[in-house]
Motif scaffolding. Sequence first.
Motif, PDB file in Angstrom:
ATOM      1  N   GLY A 133       0.791  -1.222   0.000  1.00  4.56           N
ATOM      2  CA  GLY A 133       0.000   0.000   0.000  1.00  4.56           C
ATOM      3  C   GLY A 133       0.824   1.273   0.000  1.00  4.56           C
ATOM      4  O   GLY A 133       2.024   1.274   0.274  1.00  4.56           O
ATOM      5  N   TYR A 134       0.144   2.347  -0.287  1.00  2.00           N
ATOM      6  CA  TYR A 134       0.723   3.686  -0.292  1.00  2.00           C
ATOM      7  C   TYR A 134       1.432   3.936   1.039  1.00  2.00           C
ATOM      8  O   TYR A 134       0.876   3.684   2.109  1.00  2.00           O
ATOM      9  N   ALA A 135       2.660   4.423   0.965  1.00  2.00           N
ATOM     10  CA  ALA A 135       3.480   4.774   2.129  1.00  2.00           C
ATOM     11  C   ALA A 135       3.909   3.564   2.956  1.00  2.00           C
ATOM     12  O   ALA A 135       4.421   3.718   4.052  1.00  2.00           O
ATOM     13  N   GLU A 136       3.702   2.366   2.442  1.00  2.00           N
ATOM     14  CA  GLU A 136       4.185   1.160   3.115  1.00  2.00           C
ATOM     15  C   GLU A 136       5.453   0.702   2.399  1.00  2.00           C
ATOM     16  O   GLU A 136       5.732   1.135   1.287  1.00  2.00           O
ATOM     17  N   ILE A 137       6.202  -0.177   3.045  1.00  4.39           N
ATOM     18  CA  ILE A 137       7.384  -0.729   2.397  1.00  4.39           C
ATOM     19  C   ILE A 137       7.384  -2.248   2.553  1.00  4.39           C
ATOM     20  O   ILE A 137       6.724  -2.794   3.430  1.00  4.39           O
ATOM     21  N   GLY A 138       8.105  -2.884   1.668  1.00  7.81           N
ATOM     22  CA  GLY A 138       8.313  -4.322   1.727  1.00  7.81           C
ATOM     23  C   GLY A 138       9.766  -4.602   1.406  1.00  7.81           C
ATOM     24  O   GLY A 138      10.533  -3.684   1.107  1.00  7.81           O
ATOM     25  N   THR A 139      10.127  -5.856   1.471  1.00 11.96           N
ATOM     26  CA  THR A 139      11.498  -6.246   1.120  1.00 11.96           C
ATOM     27  C   THR A 139      11.454  -7.262  -0.014  1.00 11.96           C
ATOM     28  O   THR A 139      10.400  -7.839  -0.313  1.00 11.96           O
ATOM     29  N   TYR A 140      12.596  -7.480  -0.608  1.00 16.14           N
ATOM     30  CA  TYR A 140      12.689  -8.499  -1.648  1.00 16.14           C
ATOM     31  C   TYR A 140      12.284  -9.849  -1.070  1.00 16.14           C
ATOM     32  O   TYR A 140      11.615 -10.646  -1.724  1.00 16.14           O
ATOM     33  N   LYS A 141      12.666 -10.086   0.160  1.00 18.75           N
ATOM     34  CA  LYS A 141      12.340 -11.359   0.806  1.00 18.75           C
ATOM     35  C   LYS A 141      10.830 -11.493   1.026  1.00 18.75           C
ATOM     36  O   LYS A 141      10.266 -12.569   0.777  1.00 18.75           O
ATOM     37  N   LEU A 195       6.525   0.076 -15.210  1.00 19.75           N
ATOM     38  CA  LEU A 195       5.418   0.943 -14.791  1.00 19.75           C
ATOM     39  C   LEU A 195       5.751   1.582 -13.433  1.00 19.75           C
ATOM     40  O   LEU A 195       5.106   1.325 -12.423  1.00 19.75           O
ATOM     41  N   SER A 196       6.790   2.425 -13.465  1.00 20.92           N
ATOM     42  CA  SER A 196       7.222   3.111 -12.250  1.00 20.92           C
ATOM     43  C   SER A 196       6.053   3.789 -11.556  1.00 20.92           C
ATOM     44  O   SER A 196       5.142   4.303 -12.206  1.00 20.92           O
ATOM     45  N   ILE A 197       6.105   3.788 -10.262  1.00 22.87           N
ATOM     46  CA  ILE A 197       5.139   4.396  -9.350  1.00 22.87           C
ATOM     47  C   ILE A 197       3.838   3.605  -9.301  1.00 22.87           C
ATOM     48  O   ILE A 197       3.351   3.275  -8.229  1.00 22.87           O
ATOM     49  N   VAL A 198       3.270   3.259 -10.449  1.00 20.96           N
ATOM     50  CA  VAL A 198       1.998   2.531 -10.494  1.00 20.96           C
ATOM     51  C   VAL A 198       2.171   1.100  -9.975  1.00 20.96           C
ATOM     52  O   VAL A 198       1.365   0.625  -9.175  1.00 20.96           O
ATOM     53  N   ILE A 199       3.195   0.412 -10.443  1.00 19.90           N
ATOM     54  CA  ILE A 199       3.614  -0.854  -9.830  1.00 19.90           C
ATOM     55  C   ILE A 199       4.779  -0.430  -8.940  1.00 19.90           C
ATOM     56  O   ILE A 199       5.879  -0.162  -9.432  1.00 19.90           O
ATOM     57  N   PRO A 200       4.514  -0.295  -7.649  1.00 17.73           N
ATOM     58  CA  PRO A 200       5.398   0.477  -6.761  1.00 17.73           C
ATOM     59  C   PRO A 200       6.690  -0.208  -6.337  1.00 17.73           C
ATOM     60  O   PRO A 200       6.903  -0.508  -5.149  1.00 17.73           O
ATOM     61  N   CYS A 201       7.589  -0.423  -7.279  1.00 12.16           N
ATOM     62  CA  CYS A 201       8.867  -1.043  -6.942  1.00 12.16           C
ATOM     63  C   CYS A 201       9.709  -0.137  -6.051  1.00 12.16           C
ATOM     64  O   CYS A 201      10.621  -0.613  -5.375  1.00 12.16           O
ATOM     65  N   HIS A 202       9.379   1.154  -6.003  1.00 10.84           N
ATOM     66  CA  HIS A 202      10.116   2.066  -5.120  1.00 10.84           C
ATOM     67  C   HIS A 202       9.853   1.762  -3.644  1.00 10.84           C
ATOM     68  O   HIS A 202      10.602   2.184  -2.778  1.00 10.84           O
ATOM     69  N   ARG A 203       8.820   0.980  -3.345  1.00  3.53           N
ATOM     70  CA  ARG A 203       8.475   0.652  -1.966  1.00  3.53           C
ATOM     71  C   ARG A 203       9.228  -0.578  -1.442  1.00  3.53           C
ATOM     72  O   ARG A 203       8.984  -1.019  -0.326  1.00  3.53           O
ATOM     73  N   ILE A 204      10.131  -1.110  -2.241  1.00  8.57           N
ATOM     74  CA  ILE A 204      10.901  -2.286  -1.830  1.00  8.57           C
ATOM     75  C   ILE A 204      12.285  -1.847  -1.362  1.00  8.57           C
ATOM     76  O   ILE A 204      12.993  -1.137  -2.074  1.00  8.57           O
ATOM     77  N   ILE A 205      12.636  -2.296  -0.158  1.00  8.16           N
ATOM     78  CA  ILE A 205      13.942  -1.975   0.411  1.00  8.16           C
ATOM     79  C   ILE A 205      14.648  -3.276   0.780  1.00  8.16           C
ATOM     80  O   ILE A 205      14.044  -4.342   0.762  1.00  8.16           O
ATOM     81  N   GLY A 206      15.915  -3.166   1.139  1.00  2.41           N
ATOM     82  CA  GLY A 206      16.671  -4.340   1.561  1.00  2.41           C
ATOM     83  C   GLY A 206      16.194  -4.821   2.927  1.00  2.41           C
ATOM     84  O   GLY A 206      15.637  -4.056   3.718  1.00  2.41           O
ATOM     85  N   SER A 207      16.419  -6.083   3.206  1.00  5.10           N
ATOM     86  CA  SER A 207      16.011  -6.671   4.494  1.00  5.10           C
ATOM     87  C   SER A 207      16.637  -5.959   5.686  1.00  5.10           C
ATOM     88  O   SER A 207      16.075  -5.945   6.771  1.00  5.10           O
ATOM     89  N   ASN A 208      17.792  -5.319   5.466  1.00  5.21           N
ATOM     90  CA  ASN A 208      18.457  -4.601   6.556  1.00  5.21           C
ATOM     91  C   ASN A 208      17.975  -3.147   6.673  1.00  5.21           C
ATOM     92  O   ASN A 208      18.522  -2.358   7.431  1.00  5.21           O
TER      93      ASN A 208
END
Length: 160
Positions: free
Chosen positions: A88-96, A120-133
């Motif tokens: 979701g908007y303003a949420e983050i996830g990790t690759y894992k 599809l930058s922003i729309v498919i929100p790959c910017h919300r994915i960060i590293g596990s650390n």
Amino acid sequence: MTKYKVDYNSPIGIIEIIGSDEAVCSIMFSERQQIINIPKDSTPKILLDCLKQLDEYFHGQRFTFTFPYSVEGTNFQKRVWQALTNIGYAEIGTYKTIAMSIGNEKAIRAVGNANGKNKLSIVIPCHRIIGSNGTLTGYAGGLWRKEWLLQHEKSFHKGN
């Protein structure tokens, strides 16, 4: 199928939108300094809707996108991209967490690779994915844009 292009001048650079009469197929940051693809009478309504919705997003007035889009990729890539839309908007996830959500916990690197192929930058929100650390990792538009997008969403998130 005829493809059309239109540019959006975002606060973090020009975004080139490509699509047809049926769907948007690419929303990518450009390193150009000037808009070259301006809307014309022949520009499909779908691309104009995309422009409007991106503008609303950047003004903190839109948190989801409703225009039709299409993706081309392997079945694995499509599963990853679909999983990204669940963040979701303003949420983050990790690759894992994405790897686990598609039932392949060991596919962390493959998830990262699929993430990098998202058109599809922003729309498919790959910017919300960060590293596990917790660190910012890879973003086709540049890490500075990824950081900006995450801060932008955080500033407009209703939880604040």
